[in-house]
Design an enzyme around this catalytic site. Structure first.
Site, PDB file in Angstrom:
ATOM      1  N   VAL A  91     -12.664 -10.443 -27.369  1.00 54.78           N
ATOM      2  CA  VAL A  91     -12.697 -11.681 -26.598  1.00 54.78           C
ATOM      3  C   VAL A  91     -13.445 -11.509 -25.276  1.00 54.78           C
ATOM      4  O   VAL A  91     -14.144 -12.429 -24.825  1.00 54.78           O
ATOM      5  CB  VAL A  91     -11.264 -12.208 -26.357  1.00 54.78           C
ATOM      6  CG1 VAL A  91     -10.437 -11.223 -25.548  1.00 54.78           C
ATOM      7  CG2 VAL A  91     -11.295 -13.565 -25.651  1.00 54.78           C
ATOM      8  N   ASP A  92     -13.343 -10.344 -24.642  1.00 49.05           N
ATOM      9  CA  ASP A  92     -13.981 -10.146 -23.331  1.00 49.05           C
ATOM     10  C   ASP A  92     -15.499 -10.291 -23.429  1.00 49.05           C
ATOM     11  O   ASP A  92     -16.110 -11.047 -22.673  1.00 49.05           O
ATOM     12  CB  ASP A  92     -13.631  -8.767 -22.764  1.00 49.05           C
ATOM     13  CG  ASP A  92     -12.132  -8.527 -22.715  1.00 49.05           C
ATOM     14  OD1 ASP A  92     -11.390  -9.522 -22.651  1.00 49.05           O
ATOM     15  OD2 ASP A  92     -11.715  -7.361 -22.750  1.00 49.05           O
TER      16      ASP A  92
ATOM     17  N   HIS B 112       8.162  -7.239  -3.394  1.00 49.46           N
ATOM     18  CA  HIS B 112       6.919  -7.629  -4.057  1.00 49.46           C
ATOM     19  C   HIS B 112       7.141  -8.895  -4.875  1.00 49.46           C
ATOM     20  O   HIS B 112       7.715  -8.848  -5.966  1.00 49.46           O
ATOM     21  CB  HIS B 112       6.423  -6.504  -4.975  1.00 49.46           C
ATOM     22  CG  HIS B 112       5.857  -5.337  -4.239  1.00 49.46           C
ATOM     23  ND1 HIS B 112       4.528  -5.238  -3.890  1.00 49.46           N
ATOM     24  CD2 HIS B 112       6.459  -4.211  -3.755  1.00 49.46           C
ATOM     25  CE1 HIS B 112       4.324  -4.105  -3.238  1.00 49.46           C
ATOM     26  NE2 HIS B 112       5.479  -3.464  -3.132  1.00 49.46           N
TER      27      HIS B 112
ATOM     28  N   CYS C 273       5.298  -6.010   1.898  1.00 48.26           N
ATOM     29  CA  CYS C 273       5.630  -4.579   1.957  1.00 48.26           C
ATOM     30  C   CYS C 273       4.845  -3.897   3.088  1.00 48.26           C
ATOM     31  O   CYS C 273       5.128  -4.120   4.260  1.00 48.26           O
ATOM     32  CB  CYS C 273       5.381  -3.931   0.597  1.00 48.26           C
ATOM     33  SG  CYS C 273       6.162  -2.318   0.397  1.00 48.26           S
ATOM     34  N   TYR C 274       3.847  -3.070   2.757  1.00 45.18           N
ATOM     35  CA  TYR C 274       3.021  -2.449   3.793  1.00 45.18           C
ATOM     36  C   TYR C 274       2.418  -3.512   4.707  1.00 45.18           C
ATOM     37  O   TYR C 274       2.325  -3.331   5.932  1.00 45.18           O
ATOM     38  CB  TYR C 274       1.915  -1.625   3.125  1.00 45.18           C
ATOM     39  CG  TYR C 274       0.949  -0.949   4.078  1.00 45.18           C
ATOM     40  CD1 TYR C 274       1.154   0.361   4.498  1.00 45.18           C
ATOM     41  CD2 TYR C 274      -0.178  -1.614   4.542  1.00 45.18           C
ATOM     42  CE1 TYR C 274       0.267   0.980   5.365  1.00 45.18           C
ATOM     43  CE2 TYR C 274      -1.072  -1.005   5.401  1.00 45.18           C
ATOM     44  CZ  TYR C 274      -0.857   0.301   5.815  1.00 45.18           C
ATOM     45  OH  TYR C 274      -1.742   0.909   6.669  1.00 45.18           O
TER      46      TYR C 274
ATOM     47  N   GLU D 222       4.901 -10.582  -6.411  1.00 47.40           N
ATOM     48  CA  GLU D 222       3.898 -10.710  -7.466  1.00 47.40           C
ATOM     49  C   GLU D 222       4.321 -10.105  -8.791  1.00 47.40           C
ATOM     50  O   GLU D 222       3.731 -10.416  -9.832  1.00 47.40           O
ATOM     51  CB  GLU D 222       2.568 -10.086  -7.008  1.00 47.40           C
ATOM     52  CG  GLU D 222       2.559  -8.562  -6.854  1.00 47.40           C
ATOM     53  CD  GLU D 222       3.028  -8.075  -5.494  1.00 47.40           C
ATOM     54  OE1 GLU D 222       2.681  -6.942  -5.116  1.00 47.40           O
ATOM     55  OE2 GLU D 222       3.767  -8.815  -4.811  1.00 47.40           O
TER      56      GLU D 222
ATOM     57  N   LYS E 268      -6.636 -10.490 -18.922  1.00 44.38           N
ATOM     58  CA  LYS E 268      -6.912 -10.904 -20.292  1.00 44.38           C
ATOM     59  C   LYS E 268      -6.519 -12.351 -20.558  1.00 44.38           C
ATOM     60  O   LYS E 268      -7.265 -13.096 -21.200  1.00 44.38           O
ATOM     61  CB  LYS E 268      -6.171  -9.980 -21.254  1.00 44.38           C
ATOM     62  CG  LYS E 268      -6.418 -10.283 -22.731  1.00 44.38           C
ATOM     63  CD  LYS E 268      -7.811  -9.895 -23.186  1.00 44.38           C
ATOM     64  CE  LYS E 268      -7.933  -8.399 -23.278  1.00 44.38           C
ATOM     65  NZ  LYS E 268      -9.236  -7.973 -23.839  1.00 44.38           N
TER      66      LYS E 268
ATOM     67  N   GLY F  63       0.830  -1.198   0.000  1.00 52.11           N
ATOM     68  CA  GLY F  63       0.000   0.000   0.000  1.00 52.11           C
ATOM     69  C   GLY F  63       0.864   1.247   0.000  1.00 52.11           C
ATOM     70  O   GLY F  63       2.043   1.195   0.359  1.00 52.11           O
TER      71      GLY F  63
END
Length: 511
Positions: free
Chosen positions: A225-226, A169, A82-83, A171, A367, A55
């Site tokens: 596609v969505d 991080h 992190c946060y 991710e 996506k 954050g």
């Protein structure tokens, strides 16, 4: 219900959804929840673990988001990122201070050994840092398991309570072994890792049936596609209760309305109503330059068209859309305090009062996850690999005031880009490739005559999920062909430039 899940409490990081994405890559369902979600609610969900996201604030800020302290006593593993690590440390008796040297970007993490979370990680390993505060004293019962040159406490854990904290991080792609770290956490949670696209499809169909009941649904088809995947999910769920609507809004690419008619009505067998509302949209957009106004005008006008279409179908209660999480996170703060980047016509651009209830089965997917779901639904490559196209269409690629003449110039230039990218065999390699018409004229020379015409910018980016992107290193020969064709074939454009900005700091679209 999901067999197993990990909850992510969102403290405002722009990367929060990437944590969910990475956990799904590891075949564990994850859900993002508000930062103050009570521990009893998490227990009722039967979560296998909890992640506290990063954050932008300091844990000492008066209005900083907080966590229910009872989360640390749930008897399930908790990972603070992190946060989230700083919050865990402070709540459990540690100390957090402004760092002597802030860390932003790449850093080399040195594991100190004996860590379940960092098991199998290199020594050292590249990680991505983004912090101004640091844990300077871990809570009692915690040991330091990793450090960097500038951060003495870069990773901590309490093995008895299965509480873990990392300052970096895991991710983001910039952390070389981030997936290994998250995989170790899932192992600590005892996850069996059996969630995949087939689970998502089955769960979505069931949720749609429960939400819609016997009601009727309109689905907004864009051709991409969505909306195709959203339409197929709703169709599988409620069958003939679905009517799809495709709107020619006057800001589509060349021949797009014709292609959509072929693609959806004939190949998928969906009931599709085609509405030509180009004049109405262009009248509302005429002379509008502000991108937020463009998006909101288009969002409102779409709803007006759908409401008219609904009158012809009968009583319609629901509107289905192919909204994705990148649309959501840039438009509104959904579950946590993440910053708003820009409105999307189908999220922040929607009017506050509508006659429809929204059905958005893809709202928390990226996506590539949508494409995996589409593959599970049996969609062929023609649907799955169409490059993303913004809902507001060419209106936000025609910088400055919108007019039919300028849109026609942009359509012609954009068609050249698409043809050449496909001919070069790069259509699937690049995430998006398109032309932008700038509100800039410059002097040129054609046939010994002076010209004073518009400038076109070419944008081509590579990305995995649309949240971050880098400009594509297209071959010079390809750029030369694109530039030559646009200048020679599109009367009104005499200059072509290439956009070499990444996201961040830029966005993929110019508006």
């Amino acid at each position: 219900m999901h067999r197993e899940s990990v909850a992510i409490l969102d403290f405002g990081s722009q990367f929060t959804q990437l944590i969910a994405r990475r956990l799904r890559e590891l075949h564990v369902y994850s859900e993002i929840l508000p930062p103050g979600t009570p521990a009893r609610d998490l227990a009722a969900r039967g979560v296998k673990g909890v992640v506290l996201s990063g954050g932008p604030q300091s844990v000492y800020d008066r209005k900083a988001p907080q966590v229910d302290r009872k989360v640390f006593g749930l008897s399930v593993p908790v990972l603070g990122v992190c946060y989230g690590m700083q919050l865990m440390a402070r709540h459990l008796g540690g100390e957090v201070k402004a760092a002597g040297t802030r860390e932003f970007g790449h850093a080399m993490l040195s594991p100190t050994g004996g860590s379940r979370l960092l098991d199998g990680v290199g020594h050292p390993t590249t990680v991505w840092m983004s912090h101004g505060d640091s844990v300077v004293r871990p809570p009692a019962g915690f040991k330091v398991t990793g450090r960097t040159k500038d951060t003495a406490v870069a990773a901590i854990e309490n093995p008895t309570r299965r509480l873990y904290g990392i300052q970096f991080h895991p991710e983001v792609r910039h952390t070389a072994e981030g997936l290994q770290v998250l995989s170790n956490f899932l192992d600590a949670c005892g996850c069996t890792r059996d969630w995949d696209a087939s689970h998502f499809v089955a769960e979505s169909i069931e949720r749609i049936r429960v939400q819609v009941g016997k009601g009727r649904v309109l689905c907004a088809l864009s051709g991409g596609v969505d909306s195709a995947v959203a339409a197929m999910l709703v169709h599988r769920a409620v069958g003939r209760q679905l009517t799809c609507v495709f709107v020619d809004n006057g800001v589509l690419r060349r021949d797009e309305a014709k292609q959509v008619r072929e693609r959806f009505a004939r190949k998928l067998g969906l009931k599709v109503v085609f509405v030509d509302a180009a004049d109405d949209f262009l009248r509302k957009l005429r002379g509008v330059s502000d991108p937020e106004r463009k998006r909101k005008i288009i969002g409102r006008e779409f709803i007006a068209v759908f409401e008219k279409a609904a009158l012809k179908v009968g009583k319609v209660e629901f509107l289905a859309q192919g909204t994705l999480y990148p649309d959501v996170i840039e438009s509104v703060s959904v579950k946590g305090p993440s910053a708003v980047i820009k409105s999307h016509h189908n999220v922040g651009g929607l009017p506050k009062r509508m006659k429809f209830k929204l059905v958005e089965p893809l709202r928390e997917l990226f996506k590539d996850e949508v494409r995996a779901a589409g593959h599970e639904l049996g969609l062929d490559e023609e649907f799955l690999w169409r490059q993303p196209f913004p809902g507001p269409g060419l209106a936000i690629r025609c910088l400055g005031p919108v007019s039919k003449d300028r849109l026609d110039l942009l359509r012609a230039a954009d068609a050249v880009v698409a043809e050449e990218i496909r001919a070069a065999g790069l259509y699937r390699q690049v995430w998006q490739s398109f032309a932008v018409l700038l509100p800039v004229r410059s002097v040129g020379v054609m046939g010994d005559d002076r010209t004073y015409q518009y400038t076109a910018a070419i944008r081509a980016v590579e990305s995995a999920d649309g949240m971050t992107a880098d400009w594509a290193r297209l071959p010079y020969e390809l750029l030369a062909r694109i530039s030559n064709r646009i200048v020679n074939e599109v009367r009104g454009i005499n200059r072509v430039v290439y956009d070499i900005s990444s996201k961040p700091p830029s966005t993929i679209e110019w508006e």
